[in-house]
Design a protein around this motif. Structure first.
Motif, PDB file in Angstrom:
ATOM      1  N   ALA A   1      46.556  52.398  33.885  1.00 47.59           N
ATOM      2  CA  ALA A   1      46.790  51.004  33.705  1.00 47.59           C
ATOM      3  C   ALA A   1      47.289  50.576  34.691  1.00 47.59           C
ATOM      4  CB  ALA A   1      47.160  50.526  32.922  1.00 47.59           C
ATOM      5  N   MET A   2      48.660  51.376  35.450  1.00 50.81           N
ATOM      6  CA  MET A   2      49.803  51.565  35.947  1.00 50.81           C
ATOM      7  C   MET A   2      48.532  51.572  37.547  1.00 50.81           C
ATOM      8  SD  MET A   2      52.982  52.273  34.295  1.00 50.81           S
ATOM      9  CE  MET A   2      52.232  54.185  34.031  1.00 50.81           C
ATOM     10  N   GLY A   3      48.167  52.777  37.567  1.00 45.91           N
ATOM     11  CA  GLY A   3      47.359  53.443  38.864  1.00 45.91           C
ATOM     12  C   GLY A   3      46.653  52.037  39.068  1.00 45.91           C
ATOM     13  N   ALA A   4      45.079  51.465  38.642  1.00 48.63           N
ATOM     14  CA  ALA A   4      44.426  50.515  39.315  1.00 48.63           C
ATOM     15  C   ALA A   4      45.884  49.252  39.460  1.00 48.63           C
ATOM     16  CB  ALA A   4      43.831  49.662  38.335  1.00 48.63           C
ATOM     17  N   GLY A   5      46.405  48.461  38.669  1.00 51.09           N
ATOM     18  CA  GLY A   5      47.679  47.257  39.184  1.00 51.09           C
ATOM     19  C   GLY A   5      47.490  47.391  39.909  1.00 51.09           C
ATOM     20  N   LEU A   6      48.344  48.981  40.746  1.00 55.51           N
ATOM     21  CA  LEU A   6      49.157  48.862  41.671  1.00 55.51           C
ATOM     22  C   LEU A   6      48.289  49.038  43.398  1.00 55.51           C
ATOM     23  CD1 LEU A   6      51.641  51.841  40.870  1.00 55.51           C
ATOM     24  CD2 LEU A   6      52.098  49.474  41.921  1.00 55.51           C
ATOM     25  N   VAL A   7      47.115  49.863  42.718  1.00 56.01           N
ATOM     26  CA  VAL A   7      46.435  49.479  44.098  1.00 56.01           C
ATOM     27  C   VAL A   7      45.400  48.303  44.658  1.00 56.01           C
ATOM     28  CG1 VAL A   7      43.385  50.273  45.148  1.00 56.01           C
ATOM     29  CG2 VAL A   7      45.217  51.519  43.973  1.00 56.01           C
ATOM     30  N   ALA A   8      45.552  47.052  42.829  1.00 52.72           N
ATOM     31  CA  ALA A   8      44.762  46.013  43.351  1.00 52.72           C
ATOM     32  C   ALA A   8      45.901  44.895  43.902  1.00 52.72           C
ATOM     33  CB  ALA A   8      43.927  45.226  41.780  1.00 52.72           C
ATOM     34  N   LEU A   9      47.637  45.563  44.061  1.00 50.23           N
ATOM     35  CA  LEU A   9      48.594  44.226  44.682  1.00 50.23           C
ATOM     36  C   LEU A   9      48.718  45.569  45.596  1.00 50.23           C
ATOM     37  CD1 LEU A   9      50.598  42.392  43.767  1.00 50.23           C
ATOM     38  CD2 LEU A   9      52.662  44.721  43.662  1.00 50.23           C
ATOM     39  N   TYR A  10      48.559  45.517  45.625  1.00 47.02           N
ATOM     40  CA  TYR A  10      48.658  46.343  47.931  1.00 47.02           C
ATOM     41  C   TYR A  10      47.233  45.840  48.264  1.00 47.02           C
ATOM     42  CZ  TYR A  10      47.643  49.466  51.321  1.00 47.02           C
ATOM     43  OH  TYR A  10      47.492  49.986  53.008  1.00 47.02           O
ATOM     44  N   ARG A  11      45.768  45.824  47.701  1.00 52.69           N
ATOM     45  CA  ARG A  11      44.604  45.304  48.147  1.00 52.69           C
ATOM     46  C   ARG A  11      44.936  43.990  48.560  1.00 52.69           C
ATOM     47  NH1 ARG A  11      40.220  49.005  48.577  1.00 52.69           N
ATOM     48  NH2 ARG A  11      38.748  47.215  48.004  1.00 52.69           N
TER      49      ARG A  11
ATOM     50  N   GLY B   1      47.397  41.778  46.971  1.00 54.09           N
ATOM     51  CA  GLY B   1      48.438  41.482  46.809  1.00 54.09           C
ATOM     52  C   GLY B   1      48.736  40.669  45.538  1.00 54.09           C
ATOM     53  N   LYS B   2      47.732  40.828  43.845  1.00 51.57           N
ATOM     54  CA  LYS B   2      48.189  40.483  42.669  1.00 51.57           C
ATOM     55  C   LYS B   2      47.321  40.958  41.814  1.00 51.57           C
ATOM     56  CE  LYS B   2      46.466  35.777  44.332  1.00 51.57           C
ATOM     57  NZ  LYS B   2      45.047  34.622  43.616  1.00 51.57           N
ATOM     58  N   VAL B   3      48.377  41.707  41.172  1.00 47.79           N
ATOM     59  CA  VAL B   3      47.641  42.409  39.920  1.00 47.79           C
ATOM     60  C   VAL B   3      46.423  41.610  39.206  1.00 47.79           C
ATOM     61  CG1 VAL B   3      48.725  43.550  37.377  1.00 47.79           C
ATOM     62  CG2 VAL B   3      50.479  43.056  39.772  1.00 47.79           C
ATOM     63  N   ASP B   4      45.544  41.899  39.183  1.00 48.31           N
ATOM     64  CA  ASP B   4      44.573  41.572  38.908  1.00 48.31           C
ATOM     65  C   ASP B   4      44.546  42.041  37.419  1.00 48.31           C
ATOM     66  OD1 ASP B   4      41.318  40.702  39.656  1.00 48.31           O
ATOM     67  OD2 ASP B   4      40.978  42.487  37.705  1.00 48.31           O
TER      68      ASP B   4
ATOM     69  N   GLY C   1      40.160  31.552  42.274  1.00 47.68           N
ATOM     70  CA  GLY C   1      40.121  32.592  41.503  1.00 47.68           C
ATOM     71  C   GLY C   1      40.532  33.554  41.962  1.00 47.68           C
ATOM     72  N   GLN C   2      39.833  34.706  41.355  1.00 52.24           N
ATOM     73  CA  GLN C   2      39.636  36.518  41.630  1.00 52.24           C
ATOM     74  C   GLN C   2      39.370  37.057  40.035  1.00 52.24           C
ATOM     75  OE1 GLN C   2      42.966  38.340  43.852  1.00 52.24           O
ATOM     76  NE2 GLN C   2      43.080  40.415  42.134  1.00 52.24           N
ATOM     77  N   TRP C   3      37.775  37.624  40.445  1.00 49.90           N
ATOM     78  CA  TRP C   3      36.998  38.415  39.789  1.00 49.90           C
ATOM     79  C   TRP C   3      37.008  39.600  40.163  1.00 49.90           C
ATOM     80  CZ3 TRP C   3      35.894  38.015  34.605  1.00 49.90           C
ATOM     81  CH2 TRP C   3      34.910  38.912  34.160  1.00 49.90           C
ATOM     82  N   ARG C   4      37.871  40.597  39.299  1.00 49.57           N
ATOM     83  CA  ARG C   4      38.254  41.624  39.751  1.00 49.57           C
ATOM     84  C   ARG C   4      38.574  42.264  41.499  1.00 49.57           C
ATOM     85  NH1 ARG C   4      33.036  43.925  38.029  1.00 49.57           N
ATOM     86  NH2 ARG C   4      33.991  44.455  35.361  1.00 49.57           N
ATOM     87  N   GLY C   5      40.003  41.413  41.504  1.00 42.89           N
ATOM     88  CA  GLY C   5      40.206  42.240  42.645  1.00 42.89           C
ATOM     89  C   GLY C   5      39.307  41.086  43.994  1.00 42.89           C
ATOM     90  N   GLU C   6      38.279  40.368  43.877  1.00 43.09           N
ATOM     91  CA  GLU C   6      37.949  39.832  44.771  1.00 43.09           C
ATOM     92  C   GLU C   6      37.982  38.480  44.203  1.00 43.09           C
ATOM     93  OE1 GLU C   6      35.486  40.621  46.829  1.00 43.09           O
ATOM     94  OE2 GLU C   6      36.081  42.459  46.366  1.00 43.09           O
ATOM     95  N   GLU C   7      38.403  37.770  45.539  1.00 36.87           N
ATOM     96  CA  GLU C   7      38.476  36.154  45.512  1.00 36.87           C
ATOM     97  C   GLU C   7      38.107  35.394  46.061  1.00 36.87           C
ATOM     98  OE1 GLU C   7      42.059  35.574  47.472  1.00 36.87           O
ATOM     99  OE2 GLU C   7      43.363  35.869  46.706  1.00 36.87           O
ATOM    100  N   TYR C   8      37.621  34.051  45.219  1.00 35.85           N
ATOM    101  CA  TYR C   8      36.485  32.978  45.542  1.00 35.85           C
ATOM    102  C   TYR C   8      37.338  31.953  45.003  1.00 35.85           C
ATOM    103  CZ  TYR C   8      36.470  33.010  40.075  1.00 35.85           C
ATOM    104  OH  TYR C   8      36.619  33.235  38.857  1.00 35.85           O
ATOM    105  N   THR C   9      36.725  30.364  45.361  1.00 39.09           N
ATOM    106  CA  THR C   9      37.293  29.198  45.945  1.00 39.09           C
ATOM    107  C   THR C   9      36.550  29.055  44.276  1.00 39.09           C
ATOM    108  OG1 THR C   9      37.239  29.409  48.152  1.00 39.09           O
ATOM    109  CG2 THR C   9      37.310  27.102  46.901  1.00 39.09           C
TER     110      THR C   9
END
Length: 530
Positions: free
Chosen positions: A233-243, A245-248, A462-470
């Motif tokens: 959980a922490m590994g995925a959250g940190l990579v998402a944050l890096y990519r 800017g949000k913890v998905d 909005g954000q779904w699995r790391g991808e932003e959309y309006t």
């Protein structure tokens, strides 16, 4: 495990496909365990016998003596059945929203009867991979790797959902309908995983049938399972944050499962720092691999089953052979692990491609465009998972009665200007208040529709699995009332007052003239029809 998979997958699909995912999970279990019992166990023994010799009896699983023989044959069957159905149900998440139910059930039968039993015979059945030295404690590759690779193959052959990709290859985000369900499913699965891993370690029927497995070994499995889950959980959250800017949230949930998959094949022999490392890497690879599958391979893996189960399972199976990962008394042959991954992965991909490819050639793999747009809940099952409007009101003594006892009288003062249509666009959560307000002014008839629109309410990201959309089309409910003998301004005021929150996005109310009205049953026209 199946309750967790059902909720996890239901949350990641659109609301019009929820019942389809739930049905597939139930049928996977029901059909699959029956087929595995009747045929799959025998096939696994035949495959194992090619290496160790035919020292088995065909269909011996039916023999009542198997309840206690060989450390509990029926218990072993149950573990095998659960593992087989876990591999099968993983596939349903990859092909969600566009596959015919009969094609999926047929694949489940094939997996339970042949695909998984062949892998079982090669490995836990003491076949040639077992003899080579391949190790997989509780199915990181044998179960999850098989499911993840089968899901990826199936999603490729079935093709992406409608509107998933544009003509230029760019990706459209299609969010699932409930992050809450996805997280609930994740936590149920995390709990079920203790049965998967620790249940395997405990070996309830060991030795004379009464002694539990060694508690020291059970404790190691419990510890490493828990640490691997947390690190994922922490590994995925940190990579998402890096990519991004949000913890998905969804990546954290999927990362927790990827961490569990990563340590499932090795949890009984690794040291605790290895659990953190393997689990963390399994979670960290998730956003990267999912993005690669989505954008480079152009495969629509709806529930991210390959990065969660496939690549994470392969990773954990191979990393266990790295020096220093295991306790000092255990040595893992890296060649055996690589060969095992290649053989299991190759067989799974080829067998799955054969089954799904045959269905595609026959034109029986995918629902029609109309059914996909309508949703599989209606087209495949005839149900509406979310009948949001609730139960109709009842009629008592000629008057309409709300559930709280408020009587809505028919009739009122004449409506100047003839028939009017009062149309309101309101927040969905205000529908109940609006219905009550209309009842109080004597407007018993209304039509309610779920709609999307935009006005003064600002757009959101909005954000779904790391991808932003309006998100610039907001969910609203359209309420329509046609009135003839009730003043339209009173009806409009009732809607406005009941829907008011003093925030942008409250909606609007419109009053339109109606030229004519016809009652279908009686043939009445004009105000009499209303």
């Amino acid at each position: 495990m199946h309750a967790g998979f059902a909720m996890l997958e239901a949350g990641q699909v659109r609301s019009k496909n929820v019942a389809n995912q739930l049905t597939k999970n139930m049928l996977t279990w029901s059909v699959g365990v029956t087929v595995f019992f009747l045929l799959g166990v025998t096939v696994s023994k035949v495959v194992a016998g090619l290496t160790v010799g035919p020292s088995f009896t065909l269909f011996s699983v039916f023999d009542a003596s198997n309840a206690v023989a060989d450390g509990g044959g029926w218990v072993n069957w149950l573990f095998g059945a659960v593992f087989a159905m876990t591999a099968a149900t993983i596939v349903s998440g990859a092909v969600a929203g566009r596959m015919k139910l009969r094609a999926y059930v047929t694949y489940t039968i094939t997996l339970a009867a042949i695909i998984y039993p062949v892998v079982l015979g090669f490995t836990w059945g003491e076949g040639f991979l077992y003899q080579l030295g391949f190790t997989d404690f509780a199915g990181g590759m044998i179960v999850h790797g098989v499911g993840g690779l089968a899901g990826l193959t199936a999603a490729y052959i079935v093709g992406p959902r409608l509107d998933r990709y544009n003509a230029d290859g760019s990706v459209n985000v299609i969010p699932g309908h409930s992050v809450s369900f996805a997280v609930l499913g994740t936590l149920i699965l995390a709990f079920g995983w203790y049965g998967f891993n620790i249940g395997t370690a405990a070996t309830p029927l060991a030795g004379d049938g009464t002694a539990l497995g060694a508690f020291a070994g059970v404790g190691r499995v419990a510890l490493t399972t828990t640490l691997g889950m947390a690190a994922g959980a922490m590994g995925a959250g940190l990579v998402a944050l890096y990519r991004t800017g949000k913890v998905d949230t969804l990546y954290v949930a999927n990362g927790m499962l990827a961490g569990l998959v990563g340590i499932t094949s090795n949890t009984d022999i690794i040291v605790w720092p290895a659990a953190l490392l393997i689990g963390g890497l399994a979670g960290a690879q998730l956003p990267i691999v999912f993005s690669f599958v989505e954008k480079r391979l152009k495969i629509d893996d709806v529930c991210a089953v390959f990065p969660v189960h496939g690549s994470a399972g392969v990773l954990g199976t191979l990393l266990v052979a790295v020096p220093g990962m295991t306790v000092s008394s255990v040595s893992i042959d890296p060649v055996a692990q690589v060969v095992g991954v290649l053989v299991i992965g190759g067989w799974t991909v080829l067998a799955t491609a054969g089954v799904f490819g045959a269905f595609k050639l026959l034109g029986e793999i995918r629902v029609s465009r109309e059914h996909e747009l309508e949703g599989l809940d209606i087209s495949e099952h005839g149900v509406d998972t979310y009948p949001e409007l609730g139960k109709p009101e009842t009629v008592a003594d000629g008057g309409w009665v709300e559930s709280n006892g408020v009587v809505r009288p028919d009739g009122g003062r004449p409506n100047d200007g003839g028939i009017k249509l009062v149309m309101g666009f309101i927040r969905p959560d205000k529908l109940s208040d609006v219905k009550q307000g209309l009842a109080e002014v004597g407007a018993p008839s209304l039509t309610v529709t779920n709609v999307s629109g935009r006005g003064s309410q600002p757009a959101k990201t909005g954000q779904w699995r790391g991808e932003e959309y309006t998100v610039d089309l907001h969910q609203k409910v359209k309420v329509e009332c046609v009135v003839a003998d009730i003043p339209a301004d009173e009806v409009a005021a009732a809607i406005s007052d009941a829907a008011h929150t003093d925030e942008k996005g409250d909606g609007k109310v419109f009053v339109l003239p109606v030229d004519e009205a016809y009652q279908i049953r009686t043939g009445k026209t004009g105000t009499d029809a209303v």
